[in-house]
Structures are given as structure tokens and as C-alpha cells.
Design a protein around this motif. Structure first.
Motif, mmCIF file in Angstrom:
data_model
loop_
_atom_site.group_PDB
_atom_site.id
_atom_site.type_symbol
_atom_site.label_atom_id
_atom_site.label_comp_id
_atom_site.label_asym_id
_atom_site.label_seq_id
_atom_site.Cartn_x
_atom_site.Cartn_y
_atom_site.Cartn_z
ATOM 1 N N ARG A 130 32.326 -28.190 50.393
ATOM 2 C CA ARG A 130 32.668 -29.102 49.330
ATOM 3 C C ARG A 130 31.063 -29.206 48.842
ATOM 4 N N VAL A 147 42.410 -27.088 39.311
ATOM 5 C CA VAL A 147 43.407 -27.607 39.529
ATOM 6 C C VAL A 147 43.292 -29.067 39.220
ATOM 7 N N SER A 148 42.988 -29.406 38.178
ATOM 8 C CA SER A 148 42.678 -30.647 37.559
ATOM 9 C C SER A 148 44.242 -31.049 36.966
ATOM 10 N N GLY A 149 44.415 -32.309 36.716
ATOM 11 C CA GLY A 149 45.484 -32.819 36.266
ATOM 12 C C GLY A 149 46.124 -32.276 35.123
ATOM 13 N N THR A 203 38.405 -24.035 44.186
ATOM 14 C CA THR A 203 39.165 -25.052 43.289
ATOM 15 C C THR A 203 38.280 -25.991 42.948
ATOM 16 N N SER A 261 38.322 -29.821 40.937
ATOM 17 C CA SER A 261 39.144 -31.128 39.892
ATOM 18 C C SER A 261 37.914 -31.900 39.684
ATOM 19 N N GLU A 262 37.969 -33.316 40.462
ATOM 20 C CA GLU A 262 36.942 -34.129 40.414
ATOM 21 C C GLU A 262 35.800 -33.553 41.302
ATOM 22 N N GLU A 289 35.637 -26.929 45.809
ATOM 23 C CA GLU A 289 35.931 -26.683 47.280
ATOM 24 C C GLU A 289 36.154 -25.150 47.493
ATOM 25 N N ARG A 343 47.388 -27.287 44.774
ATOM 26 C CA ARG A 343 48.214 -28.249 44.061
ATOM 27 C C ARG A 343 47.339 -28.916 42.821
ATOM 28 N N THR A 344 47.598 -29.478 41.992
ATOM 29 C CA THR A 344 47.186 -30.146 40.975
ATOM 30 C C THR A 344 46.584 -31.638 41.509
ATOM 31 N N ARG A 345 45.428 -32.049 40.867
ATOM 32 C CA ARG A 345 44.799 -33.252 41.344
ATOM 33 C C ARG A 345 44.440 -34.126 40.251
ATOM 34 N N SER A 346 43.274 -34.229 39.789
ATOM 35 C CA SER A 346 42.727 -35.553 38.874
ATOM 36 C C SER A 346 41.838 -34.678 37.744
#
Length: 516
Positions: free
Chosen positions: A5, A175-177, A209, A211-212, A215, A238-241
Motif C-alpha cells: 500500500r 475503483v473510486s466511487g 487499484t 481510490s483514496e 494498493e 469493488r468500488t470505494r470512495s
């Protein structure tokens, strides 16, 4: 599975870059003079040694007139030259089609005419080995003394996967929102799965991937015996934020460098809507990160844009800085074309740092203008400077540059010479090839030229019409209205039996209706 990460939050950089306008590939008539080593080369065919005057050169020369045309070449022979880096991006055209299909007109600032022109199959002869063939042809527009001149460059056909070097591909997936919108992440996952099945056993894949934070979901993994592992990693997404795109790209490049394979094509594939809203705010950080990986490790970038809201300018600038290309995917048909056709063709390179220089004869040419390539122009004196960045091109590609050219009344004879220079992707040896055009070879009308020339003209006129709202934008000579242009495209779709041309006619019709 070990997961790495990064908690650097650099993504808002990109939102700032977009807001500031800072950042912005498909599955003849000229003489071909042959390739030669630059050290044995005579000077490029030219009528002077200076730079074309440009509207925006970033310190590369003077300026074009207020219409974007070059000055009279006879006034200063140096003005008869025009030099640019090759580009095979197509995202601008596909995003414009998506916008029109949604009932809106695309912002004129997102229209890059060369990406419209390069979205269509061409009729150029192809070389047997690496490098290019050069085709130069043209046709008169019907406007007084104005013609369209097409400079066509073609690479060899793409061979079977087992005949190319292995690939090491690092997929960097948003994978953001915002990727939760139907047709974004699900489409990307399906496409990655299909691509994994089509790659060879000696190819390698990594998956990052973001998002915030970013990873590394899967480190560089050889596909032979491990395809199930790759599919399992894709299925977990999966999508996150929020969207920290900078962290994603930085981690993607770090993963690519960590898994670097000598003798392989090492490439980062960025799949995102490029709508950053989180992280660092220094717009130079990600660009420098990409540039370092490109120069020191030879890692190139393939940008895949998705979503109805899309940071086109940012993705395009990232790909340019990363020696890569951008495409746009709006649905399953586009995804199949990109991941099953375009991306496999872009795994291998046939030319590095490719540039083109066109020399217009001042005795026959009064004015000329390159259609598009606004951010790909190179100082004329740097044509043979191999330290100056050009474009990276793979097998199966064509590159088309279209010029509007005004000939002198009654002039006859040599009109233009086009030369392409590139570095061999393995040895880095320089090569050149040229093609020429005489005034007597100009067709009497654009609409009596070959069908593929006509498709090129329709694409350029379409982009021209969509850019009409830009300040100081002057229409191309002989431009028909959208209704007439749609009829031309419809007829050409029948003649060529080409589904891509049919979609062009549909898009022109949608633009025409939006005006009405």
C-alpha cells in the motif's frame, strides 16, 4: 497474497490540473525512398532551415496568423517547414461520439482533429519490417486554390502473439466511487478478464487499484499456469470512495519497475475516468514520476478512459508524458475493440521517438496549415535531434496528418516532401523515409478521391465543425454543412462497408440535430 500500500494522497493534483487546463490507439500516392541511417543522410528535403511560425509553440518559434495559417512561404523560405511528433491517440473522437449520443455537444476544447482522423482505417501500403511507409496525396476542395493534402504513415501488420517479445503489463484500475456508474468498473473487469485470456503464457500481468489510496493487488505474475490467480484478483475488485489518481499511477509505475522484465515490453495500462478529487496538489509530481520511469526503465503508458464524465485533457497529457496512447471506452463494443485489438497491437513497438517533417515548396504553395497536432509540434531544427521526444508507434498502426494547402494560382510542379524519422525500438539506430507530391497528382475534388481519402476529409471536417465555438477558430476551406457531411459519411459507409464509418455518419447526424 501480499498487498503493498501507499498512503500518499496526491490525487487532488489532478483535479487542479484539469481545472487549470494543464493536462489534457483500432483491432497510396507517395514515393517511397527507403530507409537510411541518419549519419549517412542528406539534409531533410526543405526550403530553409528555420521553424514554422506557430500560434503556440512554447518557445519553439514565432506565430501563425490570426487564422492559424502559416505565413506566405515565399516571404521566408524557413516557413515552408512543419515538424511534429507522431500521435495515434483516438480518445477525443470516441468521447465526442459518447457525448453526442447522450444528447450534448462536446466542449470544443476537447476536440483534437488528429484523433478524429486517426480513428479510421486507411489504404496505405505497409512495410515488411519495422518503421514506416510514406504516402502523400491530395485533392482540391473547391474553395479557390485550396486543397487537402494527406500525409500517411503506416507500420507493418501486427503478427501473432507468439512472434512478439513477451509483455509485462501493469494494470492500474480506478475503483473510486465515480467508477460505480453502470458500465465503468464492471466493464473494466470484464475487459481485463478477456484480455488475460488472450495474452500468451510468457506474458506477465500485475494489478494495482486506487481510490483514496493505492494498493498492489497482484504483483507481476507470469500467466503460464497462473491465469486463475489473475482472474481471482480481478473478481475481487469493488468500488470505494475518492479518487487519488496520482497515488494510483505512482504505485502502478513502482509495481511495473519492481516487476520489470528485460527484453519484454513493459507497459502501464491506466483505466480511469481521470476525475481526481483527493490527494496532493502539485501538478508536476505525477508527470515527473512518469517521465523518470519512461527515461530510466522504458516503461510506457496506455490510457483507457471510461465514463460519461471524463477527464480527457488530463489522461491525454499523462499518455503524452508517458510515451503512450489514449483511447476511450463507452460500452462493450468499444471495450472489445480496445482490449482485444488495440491493446495487443500496442504491446510491441516498431518505432520510438518518431517525428514527421513536411517541406512545402514555396514556388507552388502560398499558405498551409496542419489540421490538429496542436500539442505535438516540434521545433524544425530538432527533427534530427534524437534527444527530443517523439511518438511511440506499434505494429498495425497508421498515422495521418492532413494539411489545408493553398497553391499559387497557375503553379505547377513539386508541392511537398514528407519525411518521417524514427529510432529502432531495439537498437535505437535512427532511420528515415520520405514521400513526395506534385501539383499534377492532386485530384480535382475531395469527393472524387479514393474512398479512404474521403473518410479522412469527413472526419477532419466533422472535428472542424465541432471546434467552431473556439475563439479565433477558422473553418477549413471547402467545409460542407453538417447535413451534407452526414450524407457524405452515409454514402461512404455503404461504399467501404465499414462499421466505423457508419458510426461516423450517425455521430455527424446527431451533431446536426443538436444544432437544429
Amino acid at each position: 497474497m501480499e498487498r503493498h500500500r501507499t498512503r500518499r494522497t496526491w490525487g487532488a493534483l489532478l483535479a487542479l490540473a484539469v481545472a487549470g487546463g494543464l493536462l489534457a490507439t483500432g483491432c497510396g500516392g507517395g514515393d517511397d525512398t527507403g530507409a537510411h541511417r541518419a549519419k549517412d543522410a542528406a539534409p531533410a528535403p526543405a526550403y530553409g532551415g528555420g521553424s514554422v511560425r506557430r500560434q503556440d509553440t512554447g518557445g519553439q518559434g514565432g506565430g501563425q496568423d490570426e487564422r492559424g495559417f502559416a505565413p506566405d512561404p515565399s516571404a521566408d523560405p524557413a516557413d515552408a517547414l512543419f515538424t511534429f511528433a507522431l500521435d495515434v491517440d483516438t480518445a477525443s473522437y470516441d468521447y465526442a461520439r459518447r457525448t453526442l449520443a447522450d444528447g450534448s455537444r462536446p466542449d470544443p476544447s476537447t476536440i483534437r482533429p488528429e484523433e478524429f482522423v486517426n480513428s479510421f482505417r486507411q489504404d496505405y501500403r505497409r512495410p515488411d519490417g519495422n518503421g514506416f511507409t510514406v504516402t502523400v496525396d491530395g485533392a482540391r476542395t473547391g474553395a479557390a486554390d485550396w486543397s487537402l493534402v494527406r500525409v500517411g504513415l503506416a507500420t507493418r501488420d501486427a503478427g501473432p502473439a507468439d512472434e512478439r517479445p513477451p509483455a509485462a503489463l501493469t494494470f492500474v484500475l480506478d475503483v473510486s466511487g465515480s467508477m460505480a456508474e453502470p458500465g465503468r468498473l464492471d466493464l473494466a473487469k470484464q475487459s481485463l478478464g478477456t484480455m488475460t485470456d488472450r495474452l500468451g503464457d510468457d506474458d506477465s500481468v500485475a494489478l494495482v487499484t486506487f481510490s483514496e489510496e493505492a494498493e498492489t493487488v497482484l504483483p507481476m505474475t507470469r500467466l503460464g499456469g497462473h491465469r486463475g490467480t489473475v482472474h481471482d484478483a480481478i473478481d475481487t475488485l469493488r468500488t470505494r470512495s475518492s479518487t487519488n489518481l496520482v497515488a494510483g499511477v505512482e504505485t502502478g509505475y513502482a509495481t511495473a519497475v519492481e516487476g520489470l522484465r528485460r527484453g519484454a515490453t513493459n507497459r502501464v495500462v491506466l483505466i480511469s475516468d481521470a476525475l481526481a478529487n483527493d490527494g496532493e496538489t502539485d501538478p508536476d509530481a505525477i508527470l515527473e514520476r512518469i517521465d523518470t520511469a519512461r527515461r530510466e526503465h522504458g516503461v510506457t503508458l496506455f490510457g483507457v478512459g471510461v465514463g460519461s464524465d471524463y477527464g480527457d485533457a488530463l489522461m491525454e497529457r499523462l499518455a503524452d508524458k508517458g510515451d503512450g496512447h489514449t483511447v476511450y471506452v463507452s460500452g462493450t463494443e468499444d471495450a472489445r475493440r480496445v482490449f482485444c485489438d488495440q491493446l495487443p497491437r500496442n504491446i510491441e513497438l516498431t518505432a520510438r521517438d518518431a517525428k514527421a517533417q513536411v517541406a512545402f515548396d514555396p514556388h507552388t504553395v502560398a499558405d498551409f496549415r496542419l489540421v490538429g497536432y496542436d500539442d505535438r509540434r516540434v521545433a524544425d531544427d530538432d527533427f534530427r535531434n534524437d534527444r527530443v521526444d517523439g511518438g511511440e508507434v506499434g505494429p498495425g498502426h497508421t498515422v495521418t496528418a492532413l494539411y489545408a494547402v493553398r497553391t499559387r494560382p497557375g503553379a505547377h510542379g513539386h508541392l511537398a516532401t514528407a519525411t518521417v524519422r524514427w529510432l529502432d525500438p531495439t537498437t535505437r539506430d535512427p532511420h528515415e523515409r520520405s514521400g513526395t507530391l506534385e501539383t499534377g497528382a492532386l485530384r480535382e475534388s475531395v469527393w472524387s478521391a479514393t474512398p479512404r481519402f474521403q473518410v479522412t476529409a469527413v472526419a477532419a471536417y466533422f472535428a472542424d465543425a465541432l471546434r467552431a465555438g473556439e475563439e479565433r477558430h477558422d473553418r477549413l476551406p471547402g467545409a460542407p454543412g453538417l447535413t451534407a457531411l452526414r450524407a457524405r459519411a452515409h454514402d461512404l459507409a455503404g461504399v467501404t462497408e465499414d462499421e466505423a464509418v457508419r458510426r461516423l455518419a450517425e455521430a455527424v447526424g446527431q451533431a446536426d440535430r443538436s444544432v437544429g
